[in-house]
Motif scaffolding. Structure first.
Motif: not given
Length: 106
Positions: A55-60, A42-44, A48-49
Motif C-alpha cells: 500500500v505504501l509503495r502504491q501511494l508513493g 508471526l506469519e500473520d 500484514y507488513y
C-alpha cells in the motif's frame, strides 16, 4: 503436574556487552521473547507488513505520478517561471513579499 517435555526449551543466554558498554543483544537481533509468540502470529504479522508495504509503495507511486502531472500542468500554463519569480523578494513589494511568505509557511 507439568512434565519436563511440555516445557519450552530454555532460551540461550543473551550476548554479552560490547567494549563500549552497549548491549550487543540489541545489535544482534536477540529476542528473548521470540519463543513465546506463536508461529501463526508471526506469519500473520508478516502478511500484514507485506500488505502495508504494498500500500505504501502504491501511494508513493501515485504521489510521484500526480507530482509530475502537476509539474507538467504548471509548465504548460507558464507558472513555474512566475513562481520562480516570487522567490526573488527584492523585486516584490513588501506586502506581496509578506503574502508569499505566509503562503510558503502554511
Amino acid at each position: 503436574p507439568t512434565l519436563p517435555s511440555e516445557l519450552a526449551p530454555p532460551a540461550p543466554p543473551p550476548p554479552e556487552e560490547d567494549d563500549d558498554g552497549r548491549d550487543s543483544a540489541l545489535d544482534s537481533g536477540f529476542d528473548p521473547f521470540a519463543s513465546l509468540v506463536p508461529l501463526t502470529v508471526l506469519e500473520d504479522a508478516s502478511v500484514y507488513y507485506a500488505s502495508r508495504d504494498d500500500v505504501l509503495r502504491q501511494l508513493g507511486d501515485e504521489v510521484e505520478s500526480l507530482d509530475s502531472t502537476a509539474e507538467a500542468e504548471l509548465f504548460a500554463m507558464g507558472l513555474p517561471h512566475a513562481l520562480a519569480a516570487c522567490d526573488d523578494d527584492a523585486k516584490l513589494p513588501a506586502a506581496l513579499s509578506e503574502a508569499v511568505a505566509r503562503v510558503h509557511g502554511s
